[in-house]
Design a protein around this motif. Structure first.
Motif, PDB file in Angstrom:
ATOM      1  N   PRO A 144       0.801  -1.232   0.000  1.00 27.54           N
ATOM      2  CA  PRO A 144       0.000   0.000   0.000  1.00 27.54           C
ATOM      3  C   PRO A 144       0.831   1.277   0.000  1.00 27.54           C
ATOM      4  O   PRO A 144       0.347   2.333  -0.396  1.00 27.54           O
ATOM      5  CB  PRO A 144      -0.826  -0.126   1.290  1.00 27.54           C
ATOM      6  N   SER A 145       2.091   1.190   0.471  1.00 30.77           N
ATOM      7  CA  SER A 145       2.923   2.391   0.524  1.00 30.77           C
ATOM      8  C   SER A 145       3.235   2.915  -0.870  1.00 30.77           C
ATOM      9  O   SER A 145       3.643   4.057  -1.038  1.00 30.77           O
ATOM     10  CB  SER A 145       4.232   2.095   1.266  1.00 30.77           C
ATOM     11  N   GLY A 146       3.054   2.063  -1.868  1.00 32.97           N
ATOM     12  CA  GLY A 146       3.234   2.510  -3.243  1.00 32.97           C
ATOM     13  C   GLY A 146       4.595   2.174  -3.810  1.00 32.97           C
ATOM     14  O   GLY A 146       5.619   2.538  -3.251  1.00 32.97           O
ATOM     15  N   LEU A 147       4.603   1.460  -4.929  1.00 34.39           N
ATOM     16  CA  LEU A 147       5.830   1.143  -5.653  1.00 34.39           C
ATOM     17  C   LEU A 147       5.595   1.447  -7.126  1.00 34.39           C
ATOM     18  O   LEU A 147       4.562   1.079  -7.687  1.00 34.39           O
ATOM     19  CB  LEU A 147       6.199  -0.340  -5.499  1.00 34.39           C
ATOM     20  N   SER A 165       7.152  -3.362   3.443  1.00 36.09           N
ATOM     21  CA  SER A 165       6.030  -4.056   4.061  1.00 36.09           C
ATOM     22  C   SER A 165       5.177  -4.627   2.931  1.00 36.09           C
ATOM     23  O   SER A 165       4.563  -3.880   2.167  1.00 36.09           O
ATOM     24  CB  SER A 165       5.210  -3.076   4.913  1.00 36.09           C
ATOM     25  N   PHE A 166       5.166  -5.952   2.806  1.00 36.51           N
ATOM     26  CA  PHE A 166       4.572  -6.593   1.634  1.00 36.51           C
ATOM     27  C   PHE A 166       3.621  -7.696   2.060  1.00 36.51           C
ATOM     28  O   PHE A 166       3.999  -8.624   2.774  1.00 36.51           O
ATOM     29  CB  PHE A 166       5.694  -7.173   0.764  1.00 36.51           C
ATOM     30  N   ASN A 167       2.373  -7.598   1.633  1.00 34.39           N
ATOM     31  CA  ASN A 167       1.368  -8.626   1.904  1.00 34.39           C
ATOM     32  C   ASN A 167       1.229  -9.494   0.654  1.00 34.39           C
ATOM     33  O   ASN A 167       0.713  -9.036  -0.368  1.00 34.39           O
ATOM     34  CB  ASN A 167       0.030  -7.977   2.243  1.00 34.39           C
ATOM     35  N   PRO A 168       1.685 -10.756   0.687  1.00 33.86           N
ATOM     36  CA  PRO A 168       1.697 -11.585  -0.524  1.00 33.86           C
ATOM     37  C   PRO A 168       0.333 -12.098  -0.971  1.00 33.86           C
ATOM     38  O   PRO A 168       0.206 -12.628  -2.071  1.00 33.86           O
ATOM     39  CB  PRO A 168       2.603 -12.755  -0.125  1.00 33.86           C
ATOM     40  N   GLY A 169      -0.688 -11.937  -0.140  1.00 32.33           N
ATOM     41  CA  GLY A 169      -2.000 -12.487  -0.473  1.00 32.33           C
ATOM     42  C   GLY A 169      -2.507 -12.147  -1.867  1.00 32.33           C
ATOM     43  O   GLY A 169      -2.903 -13.040  -2.631  1.00 32.33           O
ATOM     44  N   PRO A 170      -2.512 -10.869  -2.263  1.00 33.82           N
ATOM     45  CA  PRO A 170      -3.041 -10.504  -3.587  1.00 33.82           C
ATOM     46  C   PRO A 170      -2.290 -11.123  -4.758  1.00 33.82           C
ATOM     47  O   PRO A 170      -2.821 -11.188  -5.867  1.00 33.82           O
ATOM     48  CB  PRO A 170      -2.900  -8.972  -3.594  1.00 33.82           C
ATOM     49  N   VAL A 171      -1.050 -11.593  -4.534  1.00 29.60           N
ATOM     50  CA  VAL A 171      -0.282 -12.211  -5.622  1.00 29.60           C
ATOM     51  C   VAL A 171      -1.021 -13.423  -6.185  1.00 29.60           C
ATOM     52  O   VAL A 171      -0.895 -13.757  -7.363  1.00 29.60           O
ATOM     53  CB  VAL A 171       1.122 -12.621  -5.123  1.00 29.60           C
ATOM     54  N   MET A 172      -1.828 -14.079  -5.349  1.00 29.09           N
ATOM     55  CA  MET A 172      -2.544 -15.273  -5.784  1.00 29.09           C
ATOM     56  C   MET A 172      -3.516 -14.978  -6.922  1.00 29.09           C
ATOM     57  O   MET A 172      -3.990 -15.889  -7.594  1.00 29.09           O
ATOM     58  CB  MET A 172      -3.293 -15.893  -4.596  1.00 29.09           C
ATOM     59  N   GLN A 173      -3.802 -13.707  -7.159  1.00 27.99           N
ATOM     60  CA  GLN A 173      -4.688 -13.345  -8.264  1.00 27.99           C
ATOM     61  C   GLN A 173      -4.062 -13.664  -9.622  1.00 27.99           C
ATOM     62  O   GLN A 173      -4.761 -13.732 -10.639  1.00 27.99           O
ATOM     63  CB  GLN A 173      -5.029 -11.850  -8.198  1.00 27.99           C
ATOM     64  N   LEU A 174      -2.740 -13.865  -9.651  1.00 33.47           N
ATOM     65  CA  LEU A 174      -2.052 -14.158 -10.910  1.00 33.47           C
ATOM     66  C   LEU A 174      -2.120 -15.639 -11.275  1.00 33.47           C
ATOM     67  O   LEU A 174      -1.757 -16.026 -12.385  1.00 33.47           O
ATOM     68  CB  LEU A 174      -0.587 -13.719 -10.817  1.00 33.47           C
ATOM     69  N   ALA A 175      -2.541 -16.484 -10.325  1.00 30.59           N
ATOM     70  CA  ALA A 175      -2.691 -17.916 -10.594  1.00 30.59           C
ATOM     71  C   ALA A 175      -4.006 -18.137 -11.362  1.00 30.59           C
ATOM     72  O   ALA A 175      -4.914 -17.309 -11.296  1.00 30.59           O
ATOM     73  CB  ALA A 175      -2.693 -18.688  -9.279  1.00 30.59           C
ATOM     74  N   PRO A 176      -4.148 -19.255 -12.100  1.00 24.96           N
ATOM     75  CA  PRO A 176      -3.192 -20.362 -12.207  1.00 24.96           C
ATOM     76  C   PRO A 176      -2.244 -20.259 -13.400  1.00 24.96           C
ATOM     77  O   PRO A 176      -1.336 -21.061 -13.531  1.00 24.96           O
ATOM     78  CB  PRO A 176      -4.115 -21.570 -12.371  1.00 24.96           C
ATOM     79  N   GLU A 177      -2.462 -19.276 -14.286  1.00 25.24           N
ATOM     80  CA  GLU A 177      -1.633 -19.237 -15.495  1.00 25.24           C
ATOM     81  C   GLU A 177      -0.189 -18.836 -15.219  1.00 25.24           C
ATOM     82  O   GLU A 177       0.707 -19.100 -16.018  1.00 25.24           O
ATOM     83  CB  GLU A 177      -2.241 -18.292 -16.546  1.00 25.24           C
ATOM     84  N   LYS A 227      24.863  -4.774  -6.348  1.00 26.40           N
ATOM     85  CA  LYS A 227      23.852  -5.806  -6.155  1.00 26.40           C
ATOM     86  C   LYS A 227      22.476  -5.182  -5.927  1.00 26.40           C
ATOM     87  O   LYS A 227      22.306  -4.334  -5.051  1.00 26.40           O
ATOM     88  CB  LYS A 227      24.235  -6.664  -4.943  1.00 26.40           C
ATOM     89  N   PRO A 228      21.456  -5.582  -6.714  1.00 31.00           N
ATOM     90  CA  PRO A 228      20.120  -5.005  -6.532  1.00 31.00           C
ATOM     91  C   PRO A 228      19.387  -5.633  -5.361  1.00 31.00           C
ATOM     92  O   PRO A 228      19.734  -6.719  -4.898  1.00 31.00           O
ATOM     93  CB  PRO A 228      19.424  -5.347  -7.851  1.00 31.00           C
ATOM     94  N   ASP A 229      18.363  -4.929  -4.876  1.00 32.44           N
ATOM     95  CA  ASP A 229      17.477  -5.511  -3.877  1.00 32.44           C
ATOM     96  C   ASP A 229      16.563  -6.507  -4.574  1.00 32.44           C
ATOM     97  O   ASP A 229      16.240  -6.369  -5.745  1.00 32.44           O
ATOM     98  CB  ASP A 229      16.602  -4.427  -3.232  1.00 32.44           C
ATOM     99  N   SER A 230      16.138  -7.505  -3.839  1.00 33.60           N
ATOM    100  CA  SER A 230      15.187  -8.452  -4.397  1.00 33.60           C
ATOM    101  C   SER A 230      14.307  -8.972  -3.281  1.00 33.60           C
ATOM    102  O   SER A 230      14.790  -9.284  -2.199  1.00 33.60           O
ATOM    103  CB  SER A 230      15.909  -9.615  -5.083  1.00 33.60           C
ATOM    104  N   TYR A 231      13.004  -9.029  -3.540  1.00 38.27           N
ATOM    105  CA  TYR A 231      12.071  -9.521  -2.546  1.00 38.27           C
ATOM    106  C   TYR A 231      11.847 -11.007  -2.784  1.00 38.27           C
ATOM    107  O   TYR A 231      12.102 -11.504  -3.879  1.00 38.27           O
ATOM    108  CB  TYR A 231      10.745  -8.753  -2.651  1.00 38.27           C
ATOM    109  N   PRO A 232      11.401 -11.758  -1.766  1.00 38.68           N
ATOM    110  CA  PRO A 232      11.172 -13.192  -1.976  1.00 38.68           C
ATOM    111  C   PRO A 232      10.284 -13.464  -3.176  1.00 38.68           C
ATOM    112  O   PRO A 232       9.345 -12.727  -3.452  1.00 38.68           O
ATOM    113  CB  PRO A 232      10.487 -13.619  -0.674  1.00 38.68           C
TER     114      PRO A 232
END
Length: 223
Positions: A143-146, A177-189, A205-210
């Motif tokens: 929500p903080s915006g990226l 601060s990252f809530n992974p829940g909405p990522v599931m909207q990209l499944a199943p394709e 070296k760049p930053d990378s999130y899980p």
């Protein structure tokens, strides 16, 4: 009598520790059924090992500087390189493995260490519709915006279904601060979602999130 094999304790300098794996080298490819039978009977039931690597010799450089093989294994890659380097002359400094995802390189390092260079996925620019969809998902996750500057799709065997979103240059993700829940909207394709950023300085070296595997498992951080 089955093919000869070597058991290697990977990721450790202590005997009978680390991650043990069995390595089998042949001159001709084995059938899938043969490999499954050997792995199940020989390495799993007899030695209780979860990983078995099967290698096929393909080519040795004329100057002995490299060896090229076909590789059919997962986590036992490091164990395979260890066995091969122990059998090849010191002049052989590089191993080239032909895998389903591309060429994988193993190089000798001082003090008996081995460096692995894994195949890199090719990316193609996502369609405008998918890019907009990914941006909406990221907005819900953070929500903080990226500001998302690029959305790409993985190409090639082993990388289908990968989605990579790159945030604007110089944007840090370390304390995001990252809530992974909405990522599931990209499944199943889409199976894997990776959020990353470019390094603020070329070569840094760049930053990378899980990376998130859809729909359930969370993968470790990718650097």
């Amino acid at each position: 009598m089955g093919p000869a094999y070597t058991i290697v304790d990977a990721f450790t300098a202590t005997a009978f520790a680390g991650n043990p794996a069995s390595v089998i080298i042949t001159d001709t490819p084995l059938q899938v059924e043969q490999m499954q039978l050997i792995a199940r009977v020989r390495t799993f039931h007899e030695f209780n090992l979860a990983e078995t690597a099967f290698l096929v010799r393909k080519e040795i450089g004329k100057d002995g500087s490299y060896a090229r093989l076909a590789l059919r294994c997962g986590l036992a890659t490091l164990a395979s390189a260890n066995v091969l380097f122990s059998q090849l002359p010191p002049a052989c400094q590089t191993l080239k493995f032909d895998t389903k995802s591309g060429q994988l390189f193993a190089s000798r390092l001082p003090f008996g260490k081995i460096q692995l260079e894994f195949p890199a996925a090719l990316l193609k620019l996502a369609s405008g519709e998918l890019a907009a969809r990914v941006k909406r998902v990221v907005e819900e996750c953070a929500p903080s915006g990226l500001e998302i500057g690029y959305v790409g799709l993985g190409q090639g065997i082993g990388f289908e279904g990968f989605v990579l979103a790159e945030v604007a240059s110089g944007t840090g993700l370390k304390d995001l601060s990252f809530n992974p829940g909405p990522v599931m909207q990209l499944a199943p394709e889409h199976k894997i979602f990776i959020l990353t950023s470019t390094g603020p300085v070329w070569g840094q070296k760049p930053d990378s999130y899980p990376a998130y595997s859809l729909p359930r498992q969370v993968f470790p951080k990718i650097q």
